[in-house]
Design a protein around this motif. Structure first.
Motif, mmCIF file in Angstrom:
data_model
loop_
_atom_site.group_PDB
_atom_site.id
_atom_site.type_symbol
_atom_site.label_atom_id
_atom_site.label_comp_id
_atom_site.label_asym_id
_atom_site.label_seq_id
_atom_site.Cartn_x
_atom_site.Cartn_y
_atom_site.Cartn_z
ATOM 1 N N ILE A 1 2.414 6.148 -1.909
ATOM 2 C CA ILE A 1 3.025 7.187 -1.067
ATOM 3 C C ILE A 1 2.974 8.582 -1.695
ATOM 4 O O ILE A 1 2.922 9.589 -0.991
ATOM 5 C CB ILE A 1 4.482 6.776 -0.711
ATOM 6 N N ASN A 2 2.953 8.656 -3.031
ATOM 7 C CA ASN A 2 3.015 9.982 -3.668
ATOM 8 C C ASN A 2 1.671 10.706 -3.732
ATOM 9 O O ASN A 2 1.626 11.858 -4.141
ATOM 10 C CB ASN A 2 3.579 9.859 -5.089
ATOM 11 N N HIS A 3 0.589 10.042 -3.347
ATOM 12 C CA HIS A 3 -0.719 10.703 -3.480
ATOM 13 C C HIS A 3 -0.874 11.801 -2.433
ATOM 14 O O HIS A 3 -0.952 11.515 -1.227
ATOM 15 C CB HIS A 3 -1.856 9.685 -3.317
ATOM 16 N N PRO A 4 -0.987 13.058 -2.885
ATOM 17 C CA PRO A 4 -1.096 14.138 -1.891
ATOM 18 C C PRO A 4 -2.390 14.067 -1.088
ATOM 19 O O PRO A 4 -2.465 14.586 0.023
ATOM 20 C CB PRO A 4 -1.048 15.417 -2.738
ATOM 21 N N MET B 1 0.847 -1.208 0.000
ATOM 22 C CA MET B 1 0.000 0.000 0.000
ATOM 23 C C MET B 1 0.874 1.247 0.000
ATOM 24 O O MET B 1 0.706 2.152 -0.826
ATOM 25 C CB MET B 1 -0.904 -0.027 1.237
ATOM 26 N N ILE B 2 1.833 1.295 0.914
ATOM 27 C CA ILE B 2 2.618 2.521 1.058
ATOM 28 C C ILE B 2 3.577 2.697 -0.118
ATOM 29 O O ILE B 2 3.684 3.787 -0.685
ATOM 30 C CB ILE B 2 3.337 2.552 2.416
ATOM 31 N N TRP C 1 -2.532 7.081 7.384
ATOM 32 C CA TRP C 1 -2.523 5.631 7.123
ATOM 33 C C TRP C 1 -3.268 4.957 8.273
ATOM 34 O O TRP C 1 -2.964 5.217 9.441
ATOM 35 C CB TRP C 1 -1.097 5.078 7.088
ATOM 36 N N GLY C 2 -4.220 4.116 7.936
ATOM 37 C CA GLY C 2 -4.977 3.404 8.967
ATOM 38 C C GLY C 2 -4.714 1.905 8.893
ATOM 39 O O GLY C 2 -4.343 1.379 7.846
ATOM 40 N N ILE C 3 -4.922 1.231 10.022
ATOM 41 C CA ILE C 3 -4.755 -0.232 10.057
ATOM 42 C C ILE C 3 -5.880 -0.865 10.880
ATOM 43 O O ILE C 3 -6.587 -0.170 11.637
ATOM 44 C CB ILE C 3 -3.405 -0.667 10.690
ATOM 45 N N LEU C 4 -6.027 -2.156 10.772
ATOM 46 C CA LEU C 4 -6.748 -3.024 11.705
ATOM 47 C C LEU C 4 -8.040 -2.431 12.272
ATOM 48 O O LEU C 4 -8.158 -2.230 13.484
ATOM 49 C CB LEU C 4 -5.816 -3.399 12.857
ATOM 50 N N ASN C 5 -9.015 -2.179 11.390
ATOM 51 C CA ASN C 5 -10.303 -1.665 11.842
ATOM 52 C C ASN C 5 -10.959 -2.639 12.826
ATOM 53 O O ASN C 5 -11.114 -3.833 12.528
ATOM 54 C CB ASN C 5 -11.223 -1.501 10.629
ATOM 55 N N GLU C 6 -11.338 -2.122 13.979
ATOM 56 C CA GLU C 6 -12.082 -2.893 14.980
ATOM 57 C C GLU C 6 -11.495 -4.278 15.218
ATOM 58 O O GLU C 6 -12.201 -5.284 15.195
ATOM 59 C CB GLU C 6 -13.555 -3.009 14.589
ATOM 60 N N CYS C 7 -10.186 -4.339 15.407
ATOM 61 C CA CYS C 7 -9.590 -5.629 15.781
ATOM 62 C C CYS C 7 -9.321 -5.604 17.281
ATOM 63 O O CYS C 7 -9.878 -4.776 17.998
ATOM 64 C CB CYS C 7 -8.333 -5.884 14.953
ATOM 65 N N VAL C 8 -8.435 -6.512 17.740
ATOM 66 C CA VAL C 8 -8.294 -6.665 19.191
ATOM 67 C C VAL C 8 -7.256 -5.672 19.730
ATOM 68 O O VAL C 8 -6.105 -6.028 19.959
ATOM 69 C CB VAL C 8 -7.908 -8.117 19.524
ATOM 70 N N SER C 9 -7.711 -4.444 19.955
ATOM 71 C CA SER C 9 -6.794 -3.416 20.470
ATOM 72 C C SER C 9 -6.898 -3.336 21.983
ATOM 73 O O SER C 9 -6.398 -2.402 22.598
ATOM 74 C CB SER C 9 -7.112 -2.068 19.834
ATOM 75 N N ASN C 10 -7.564 -4.336 22.589
ATOM 76 C CA ASN C 10 -7.758 -4.284 24.049
ATOM 77 C C ASN C 10 -7.127 -5.474 24.771
ATOM 78 O O ASN C 10 -7.521 -5.812 25.873
ATOM 79 C CB ASN C 10 -9.253 -4.192 24.384
ATOM 80 N N THR C 11 -6.160 -6.137 24.113
ATOM 81 C CA THR C 11 -5.412 -7.183 24.820
ATOM 82 C C THR C 11 -3.919 -6.921 24.584
ATOM 83 O O THR C 11 -3.559 -6.218 23.630
ATOM 84 C CB THR C 11 -5.729 -8.605 24.283
ATOM 85 N N GLU C 12 -3.100 -7.526 25.412
ATOM 86 C CA GLU C 12 -1.649 -7.324 25.271
ATOM 87 C C GLU C 12 -1.160 -7.847 23.919
ATOM 88 O O GLU C 12 -0.352 -7.221 23.254
ATOM 89 C CB GLU C 12 -0.889 -8.018 26.409
ATOM 90 N N LEU D 1 6.176 -0.427 11.376
ATOM 91 C CA LEU D 1 6.463 -0.664 9.964
ATOM 92 C C LEU D 1 6.035 0.544 9.126
ATOM 93 O O LEU D 1 6.778 1.026 8.263
ATOM 94 C CB LEU D 1 5.733 -1.941 9.492
ATOM 95 N N ILE D 2 4.843 1.059 9.386
ATOM 96 C CA ILE D 2 4.358 2.220 8.615
ATOM 97 C C ILE D 2 5.326 3.382 8.760
ATOM 98 O O ILE D 2 5.725 4.002 7.775
ATOM 99 C CB ILE D 2 2.944 2.647 9.081
#
Ligand code: ADA
Length: 559
Positions: free
Chosen positions: A366-369, A361-362, A374-385, A397-398
């Motif tokens: 990358i050249n598109h003004p 993707m990047i 940059w977004g990632i991981l919509n509604e995934c498990v962002s509430n566990t270690e 990485l981004i």
């Protein structure tokens, strides 16, 4: 075939591939079954006999060529194996990113090109899983075959920035030398008519890729703004013995995105997001939307008064990004993933498939003004270690690929109180569904959210409502304020958008969603017509009542 909205090469030749391919469905043993003729690009669901076909198929075509050739696929949905004269030359996973195959020293003559495609949710697939959108099948984005010599330009990345009122850009280019001898070359890059920069007398070592980087000032650059989205052609030529042996033409703009406390700044000016989430899905075309229909989407989105599109939940066809660039529409471009639970994120291929998707993707966009986050991981498990470690790795990485843009991810209402990743982002974003999945008044939902965010590492950062919406079935009209009526959706979205846009602590709203979209078989529950019906327009782009109301609100809201 056009992969972009402008010419990308004058020196490099394209080998014509006419759009009709031979096509066979395959059984699990990969034996040929039914035969069709199939258009490329298109979803195979465009064929009435294959509207619900999930499985494998093979596209084949005889092509006459020789020498060194670059075969570029802008998107194959979703697993591709490429064969030349029955020998496998490439494998690629993910419908939504570009990949290319380098074919070297091919004897001149007729060759058999075959593309095996699989859109089933097979066991190797971590990101394409049954979901609230449809994973179509086929060669769904353009394919081109390019003739190259011993040397070619792989990419030219352009990152603009401003210092003391002057425009600069750091340029990173890569050129490949396929021969067995070192070559002394010059890479000349013209930005618009006036600005020329050169990497002079560079040695490309044999059989390698050489990276060239530098920073240049552009004294007469005109700033790219949302009102006047000034684009420049960036024409890179590779010169050998004073002769152009390859070229690559892209488009760039001089603009800068920064975060200042709770504000998102575009060229130093605070911007409030009035956006829509858009799936690549259009009645008869599925995800292979012809450019005429993309153009129509852009016109509808502009007349809505929106200034932003989120490419939920995957990287988009680059021609759509070209249209956003031309129209000054900000883009939240998202890597592919929606709603994965911890078990799915522990899938053996999750990490690699996600990293590949981000990288492709990047590197390609990358050249598109117009891309501002940059977004990632919509509604995934962002509430566990464990989930946090995945988010952290992907953001790292981004940032290593592009540190000039903010990063974000869309968290969900169920994580209010438990999200562990808000310190990792530049912009905090939440999807909330008051008046649809629950009846809490919108203002109360927003204060719950703000209270939580302020108690986390997300405090003091811009806060964006990345999704909010309600379902309506086009044409279902009734004043009883029942769910699924156009009236109910209009009413809910009025409350949603006015509450958010009048809240000074928020950076804006991205409505769920621009248009209705098809969902996978397993999602029929709560999804009448097997569609996610929360579109402001339906799958044919017919405007629902809410479209008109949101248009009024977006136009009347002045920053
Ligand atoms: C989620 C998700 C969307 C869509 C939406 C809905 O927030 O991010 O893809 O599924 O909900 O319609 O419920």
């Amino acid at each position: 075939m056009k992969t972009r909205l402008f010419q990308n090469h004058v020196v490099r030749n394209e080998i014509p591939l006419d759009p009709v391919w031979d096509f066979h469905t395959l059984n699990s043993e990969e034996e040929r079954q039914e035969e069709f003729r199939m258009l490329v690009p298109a979803c195979w669901e465009s064929n009435p006999k294959l509207v619900s076909y999930k499985g494998k198929a093979v596209y084949s075509k005889k092509v006459t060529f020789g020498g060194n050739v670059r075969l570029v696929f802008k998107g194959v949905s979703h697993t591709a194996n490429i064969y030349l004269n029955k020998k496998q030359v490439a494998y690629h996973y993910n419908a939504y990113t570009e990949f290319s195959v380098l074919l070297e020293n091919i004897p001149y003559g007729e060759h058999l090109l075959e593309v095996k495609v699989d859109n089933s949710f097979h066991e190797e697939s971590a990101l394409h899983v049954s979901n609230d959108y449809y994973s179509y099948g086929g060669i769904t984005r353009p394919v081109v075959m390019e003739e190259i010599g011993d040397m070619f330009i792989k990419y030219v990345h352009f990152i603009p920035f401003q210092e003391n009122g002057k425009w600069y850009a750091s340029i990173r280019a890569s050129a490949s030398n396929l021969s067995n001898e070192p070559k002394n070359v010059t890479l000349q890059i013209k930005v618009g008519d006036e600005e020329v920069v050169s990497f002079t007398d560079k040695v490309l070592q044999p059989n390698t890729e050489t990276l060239l980087e530098d920073t240049y000032e552009f004294p007469s650059a005109i700033t790219y703004t949302l009102e006047n989205p000034k684009l420049y052609l960036m024409d890179a030529k590779l010169l050998y013995n004073d002769k152009a042996v390859d070229d690559l033409i892209d488009r760039v703009g001089f603009r800068e995105i920064k975060i200042d406390g709770k504000d998102i700044l575009f060229n130093g000016k605070k911007v409030i997001i009035k956006g829509v989430n858009r799936h690549e899905d259009y009645a008869e075309f599925g995800c292979a939307i012809p450019v005429e229909a993309m153009y129509r989407d852009i016109e509808i989105i502009k007349s809505l008064g929106a200034n932003c599109v989120r490419t939920s939940h995957y990287p988009n066809d680059e021609r759509f990004l070209d249209l956003c660039d031309e129209n000054g529409i900000l883009v939240w471009e998202e890597s592919h993933a929606r709603g994965l639970n911890e078990k799915q994120m522990r899938h053996k291929n999750f990490e690699k498939q996600s990293a590949d998707c981000i990288q492709e993707m990047i590197e390609n966009h990358i050249n598109h003004p117009s891309i501002f986050v940059w977004g990632i991981l919509n509604e995934c498990v962002s509430n566990t270690e464990f989930g946090r470690s995945c988010y952290a790795k992907q953001f790292e990485l981004i940032k290593s690929l592009d540190s000039s843009r903010p990063v974000s991810f869309a968290s969900l209402e169920a994580h209010i109180g438990s999200d562990l990743c808000l310190d990792l982002v530049d912009i905090v974003s939440f999807n909330i569904y008051p008046r649809w999945y629950h009846d809490t008044p919108v203002k109360d939902s927003l204060s719950n959210l703000k209270n939580f965010v302020n108690s986390t590492g997300g405090a003091g950062k811009p806060l964006l409502i990345s999704e909010i919406g309600a379902g309506a079935i086009y044409g279902y009209r009734n004043n009883n304020q029942e769910k699924w009526t156009e009236e109910y959706q209009q009413h809910a979205l009025t409350e949603h958008t006015t509450s958010i846009l009048s809240d000074e602590e928020l950076s804006g709203v991205i409505i769920w969603q621009y248009s209705d979209c098809r969902v996978d078989k397993g999602w029929f529950h709560g999804r009448p017509k097997s569609q996610n019906n929360k579109g402001l327009v339906d799958i044919y782009r017919r405007e629902k009542l809410a479209y008109h109301k949101v248009k009024e609100i977006f136009h009347s809201f002045q920053e």
